[in-house]
Write a protein that holds these residues in place. Structure first.
Motif, PDB file in Angstrom:
ATOM      1  N   GLU A 335       0.855  -1.182   0.000  1.00  0.00           N
ATOM      2  CA  GLU A 335       0.000   0.000   0.000  1.00  0.00           C
ATOM      3  C   GLU A 335       0.896   1.238   0.000  1.00  0.00           C
ATOM      4  OE1 GLU A 335      -3.281   0.116  -0.122  1.00  0.00           O
ATOM      5  OE2 GLU A 335      -3.767  -1.994   0.277  1.00  0.00           O
ATOM      6  N   SER A 336       0.551   2.237  -0.795  1.00  0.00           N
ATOM      7  CA  SER A 336       1.346   3.465  -0.830  1.00  0.00           C
ATOM      8  C   SER A 336       1.283   4.228   0.487  1.00  0.00           C
ATOM      9  CB  SER A 336       0.860   4.372  -1.973  1.00  0.00           C
ATOM     10  OG  SER A 336       1.066   3.742  -3.226  1.00  0.00           O
ATOM     11  N   SER A 337       0.229   3.971   1.276  1.00  0.00           N
ATOM     12  CA  SER A 337       0.081   4.666   2.557  1.00  0.00           C
ATOM     13  C   SER A 337       0.929   4.048   3.663  1.00  0.00           C
ATOM     14  CB  SER A 337      -1.385   4.663   2.986  1.00  0.00           C
ATOM     15  OG  SER A 337      -1.890   3.336   3.053  1.00  0.00           O
ATOM     16  N   ASP A 338       1.658   2.983   3.355  1.00  0.00           N
ATOM     17  CA  ASP A 338       2.484   2.316   4.372  1.00  0.00           C
ATOM     18  C   ASP A 338       3.776   3.095   4.577  1.00  0.00           C
ATOM     19  OD1 ASP A 338       3.243   0.374   6.230  1.00  0.00           O
ATOM     20  OD2 ASP A 338       4.290  -0.805   4.701  1.00  0.00           O
ATOM     21  N   VAL A 339       3.624   4.264   5.177  1.00  0.00           N
ATOM     22  CA  VAL A 339       4.745   5.176   5.414  1.00  0.00           C
ATOM     23  C   VAL A 339       4.681   5.625   6.866  1.00  0.00           C
ATOM     24  CG1 VAL A 339       5.802   7.377   4.796  1.00  0.00           C
ATOM     25  CG2 VAL A 339       4.698   5.980   3.035  1.00  0.00           C
ATOM     26  N   PHE A 340       5.781   5.459   7.598  1.00  0.00           N
ATOM     27  CA  PHE A 340       5.834   5.909   8.990  1.00  0.00           C
ATOM     28  C   PHE A 340       6.238   7.377   9.098  1.00  0.00           C
ATOM     29  CE2 PHE A 340       6.641   1.295  10.290  1.00  0.00           C
ATOM     30  CZ  PHE A 340       5.341   1.117  10.741  1.00  0.00           C
ATOM     31  N   GLY A 341       7.019   7.851   8.159  1.00  0.00           N
ATOM     32  CA  GLY A 341       7.435   9.242   8.207  1.00  0.00           C
ATOM     33  C   GLY A 341       8.229   9.625   6.980  1.00  0.00           C
ATOM     34  N   LYS A 342       8.067  10.857   6.521  1.00  0.00           N
ATOM     35  CA  LYS A 342       8.800  11.360   5.358  1.00  0.00           C
ATOM     36  C   LYS A 342       9.794  12.428   5.791  1.00  0.00           C
ATOM     37  CE  LYS A 342       5.199  10.427   1.925  1.00  0.00           C
ATOM     38  NZ  LYS A 342       4.374  10.980   0.816  1.00  0.00           N
ATOM     39  N   ALA A 343      10.949  12.423   5.136  1.00  0.00           N
ATOM     40  CA  ALA A 343      12.009  13.400   5.409  1.00  0.00           C
ATOM     41  C   ALA A 343      12.362  13.416   6.889  1.00  0.00           C
ATOM     42  CB  ALA A 343      11.600  14.782   4.913  1.00  0.00           C
ATOM     43  N   ILE A 344      12.647  12.219   7.430  1.00  0.00           N
ATOM     44  CA  ILE A 344      12.973  12.061   8.838  1.00  0.00           C
ATOM     45  C   ILE A 344      14.499  12.053   9.002  1.00  0.00           C
ATOM     46  CG2 ILE A 344      12.736  10.593  10.871  1.00  0.00           C
ATOM     47  CD1 ILE A 344      10.098  11.779   9.844  1.00  0.00           C
ATOM     48  N   ASP A 345      14.995  12.864   9.893  1.00  0.00           N
ATOM     49  CA  ASP A 345      16.426  12.899  10.187  1.00  0.00           C
ATOM     50  C   ASP A 345      16.762  11.794  11.187  1.00  0.00           C
ATOM     51  OD1 ASP A 345      16.863  15.066   8.526  1.00  0.00           O
ATOM     52  OD2 ASP A 345      16.582  16.537  10.131  1.00  0.00           O
ATOM     53  N   LEU A 346      17.630  10.870  10.750  1.00  0.00           N
ATOM     54  CA  LEU A 346      18.038   9.751  11.591  1.00  0.00           C
ATOM     55  C   LEU A 346      19.548   9.597  11.548  1.00  0.00           C
ATOM     56  CD1 LEU A 346      15.468   7.028  10.390  1.00  0.00           C
ATOM     57  CD2 LEU A 346      15.369   8.322  12.524  1.00  0.00           C
ATOM     58  N   ASN A 347      20.112   9.082  12.638  1.00  0.00           N
ATOM     59  CA  ASN A 347      21.508   8.657  12.556  1.00  0.00           C
ATOM     60  C   ASN A 347      21.632   7.659  11.408  1.00  0.00           C
ATOM     61  OD1 ASN A 347      20.946   9.093  15.766  1.00  0.00           O
ATOM     62  ND2 ASN A 347      22.980   9.787  15.150  1.00  0.00           N
ATOM     63  N   LYS A 348      22.725   7.758  10.645  1.00  0.00           N
ATOM     64  CA  LYS A 348      22.889   6.998   9.403  1.00  0.00           C
ATOM     65  C   LYS A 348      22.398   5.559   9.559  1.00  0.00           C
ATOM     66  CE  LYS A 348      26.353   5.601   5.966  1.00  0.00           C
ATOM     67  NZ  LYS A 348      25.578   6.115   4.808  1.00  0.00           N
ATOM     68  N   VAL A 349      21.564   5.148   8.610  1.00  0.00           N
ATOM     69  CA  VAL A 349      20.872   3.856   8.680  1.00  0.00           C
ATOM     70  C   VAL A 349      21.569   2.835   7.806  1.00  0.00           C
ATOM     71  CG1 VAL A 349      18.732   2.662   8.062  1.00  0.00           C
ATOM     72  CG2 VAL A 349      18.641   4.881   9.223  1.00  0.00           C
ATOM     73  N   LYS A 350      21.690   1.629   8.321  1.00  0.00           N
ATOM     74  CA  LYS A 350      22.191   0.521   7.518  1.00  0.00           C
ATOM     75  C   LYS A 350      21.316  -0.702   7.780  1.00  0.00           C
ATOM     76  CE  LYS A 350      25.607  -1.147  10.923  1.00  0.00           C
ATOM     77  NZ  LYS A 350      25.108  -0.277  12.021  1.00  0.00           N
ATOM     78  N   ARG A 351      21.420  -1.676   6.913  1.00  0.00           N
ATOM     79  CA  ARG A 351      20.656  -2.910   7.053  1.00  0.00           C
ATOM     80  C   ARG A 351      20.934  -3.529   8.423  1.00  0.00           C
ATOM     81  NH1 ARG A 351      18.311  -7.359   4.428  1.00  0.00           N
ATOM     82  NH2 ARG A 351      19.148  -9.392   5.029  1.00  0.00           N
ATOM     83  N   GLY A 352      19.854  -3.939   9.104  1.00  0.00           N
ATOM     84  CA  GLY A 352      19.980  -4.566  10.418  1.00  0.00           C
ATOM     85  C   GLY A 352      19.832  -3.620  11.590  1.00  0.00           C
ATOM     86  N   ASP A 353      19.855  -2.306  11.335  1.00  0.00           N
ATOM     87  CA  ASP A 353      19.645  -1.358  12.433  1.00  0.00           C
ATOM     88  C   ASP A 353      18.239  -1.515  13.007  1.00  0.00           C
ATOM     89  OD1 ASP A 353      22.107  -0.160  12.574  1.00  0.00           O
ATOM     90  OD2 ASP A 353      21.600   1.532  11.279  1.00  0.00           O
ATOM     91  N   LEU A 354      18.116  -1.186  14.281  1.00  0.00           N
ATOM     92  CA  LEU A 354      16.815  -1.219  14.950  1.00  0.00           C
ATOM     93  C   LEU A 354      16.251   0.191  15.029  1.00  0.00           C
ATOM     94  CD1 LEU A 354      17.507  -3.706  17.896  1.00  0.00           C
ATOM     95  CD2 LEU A 354      16.347  -4.171  15.722  1.00  0.00           C
ATOM     96  N   ILE A 355      15.009   0.316  14.611  1.00  0.00           N
ATOM     97  CA  ILE A 355      14.310   1.597  14.595  1.00  0.00           C
ATOM     98  C   ILE A 355      13.191   1.545  15.629  1.00  0.00           C
ATOM     99  CG2 ILE A 355      12.938   3.185  13.202  1.00  0.00           C
ATOM    100  CD1 ILE A 355      15.835   2.964  12.263  1.00  0.00           C
ATOM    101  N   ALA A 356      13.085   2.597  16.444  1.00  0.00           N
ATOM    102  CA  ALA A 356      12.011   2.691  17.443  1.00  0.00           C
ATOM    103  C   ALA A 356      11.028   3.768  17.022  1.00  0.00           C
ATOM    104  CB  ALA A 356      12.580   3.016  18.820  1.00  0.00           C
TER     105      ALA A 356
END
Length: 386
Positions: A335-356
């Motif tokens: 679904e195109s609405s499956d978005v938690f947030g747009k243009a969110i500033d996060l510490n650099k993300v890599k595969r396997g990171d945990l997001i809260a």
């Protein structure tokens, strides 16, 4: 400042899952008990619809709160968690016969009635059981709340409650019935309310209605003002516990109760909202034409509020301390609405990171679905993981 999480324990669990800070929940419950306890005859019920995780319910029951239920399933969950039936209230516009019979069998404290046909059915079913059903009438006060349109419930156009002009008629009808006892009035104007002026407006309307009843020499035993107090989604660490002092003081100052009356509250989000987080894992980082995406394994099936209400939840990368980059945080649902947030500033993300996703203790796990044949997320408390 990020939240404090047991990261090593998290790595052992299958994501996505919900994590509940039991200590924060207990501190929140203690704040409610302290502030409500400043006023005589204030009774607080927990709105089970916010979160019915059995471990969360158990902690809330231990605090002494009652339970506000909106389905037979919630009544069963409350009873299973140990809430006494004498502290259970049951609201909802579409109570079915089996749900009403369940409430009668347990002899719950009160049915919050929303229509004349419902009142008639309750009386009929109570008569068959030789029971007396205690009822309060949910009055629609036509008071608007400064909140999202989907969670405003006190306007005349909403499906909830009985219109003020019909109040006298339904009270007269109840007084004629042999198997219902009219014990109170119930109100609820909406959810995620942060402007105390909305509650002042409700108090003023209740005062008007009380004067109208008093002219008929009717003084009800119980006034139920519902819940609705919001939380700070933007700054969960800065204000983890809502301002219950101001909330209860507002009613004390503006609502004119008679000496014999008890005031009931039905708090949900304010109790559990800040103690819960959805923990999800990054599966891919995708570079788009104009933006980059952090694709996580949690989606709108696990936390539907952003898709349903365009709700904001603070998002943190809890396993990275690298420089901040900007991402759209999205899930795997088709679904195109499956978005938690747009243009969110996060510490650099890599595969396997945990997001809260923070402030997800209310209307998170309880609203999860199996769309796309996905498993429901599990819920864990800090008591289990620390």
């Amino acid at each position: 400042m990020k939240g404090t999480f047991p990261i090593n324990k998290f790595r052992e669990l299958e994501t996505p899952f919900y994590y509940y800070d039991a200590n924060l929940l207990r501190d929140t419950l203690q704040a409610i008990k302290t502030e409500a306890g400043k006023y005589s005859k204030y009774c607080v019920h927990y709105a089970v619809k916010a979160n019915a995780n059995p471990k969360v319910l158990s902690i809330i029951r231990e605090s002494g709160l009652g339970a506000d239920c909106v389905s037979g399933g919630e009544i069963k969950a409350a009873i299973k968690a140990g809430f006494p039936a004498s502290k259970i209230v049951y609201a909802g516009v579409g109570k079915t016969d089996w749900e009403i019979n369940l409430g009668l069998d347990y002899d719950i404290f009160c049915f919050n009635v929303e229509s004349v046909p419902e009142l008639e059915v309750i009386n009929e079913l109570a008569e068959k059981k030789g029971k007396m059903a205690r009822v309060a009438f949910r009055i629609n006060p036509d008071v608007g709340a400064h909140t999202h349109a989907n969670i405003t419930t006190g306007l005349a156009e909403n499906k909830f409650g009985i219109s003020m002009k019909d109040m006298d008629g339904i009270i007269d009808r109840a007084l004629e019935m042999k198997n219902v006892s009219f014990v109170g009035l119930h109100f609820h104007i909406g959810s995620q309310i942060l402007d105390m002026g909305d509650f002042v407006a409700l108090c003023n309307r209740i005062n008007e209605l009380q004067e109208k009843l008093y002219a008929r020499q009717i003084i009800v035993e119980h006034i139920n003002v519902g819940g609705g107090l919001g939380i700070d989604y933007a700054h969960p660490n800065r204000q983890p516990i809502p301002d219950f002092a101001e909330y209860f003081a507002t009613y004390h100052k503006h609502l004119r109760l008679r000496p014999q009356q008890t005031l009931h509250f039905e708090l949900g989000r304010a109790v559990v909202g800040q103690c819960g987080s959805l923990i999800t894992k990054v599966v891919y980082v995708k570079q788009g034409t104009n933006k980059q995406f952090a694709i996580v394994d949690g989606g709108m099936t696990d936390l539907i509020r952003p898709a349903l209400y365009q709700a904001y939840h603070k998002i943190e990368n809890i396993t990275s301390e690298e420089a901040v980059e900007t991402y759209d945080v999205v899930g795997p649902i088709c679904e195109s609405s499956d978005v938690f947030g747009k243009a969110i500033d996060l510490n650099k993300v890599k595969r396997g990171d945990l997001i809260a996703l923070r402030s997800a203790g209310a209307y998170g796990e309880i609203m999860a679905s199996g769309y796309n044949c996905r498993n429901l997320p599990q819920g864990y408390t800090s008591d289990e993981l620390i």
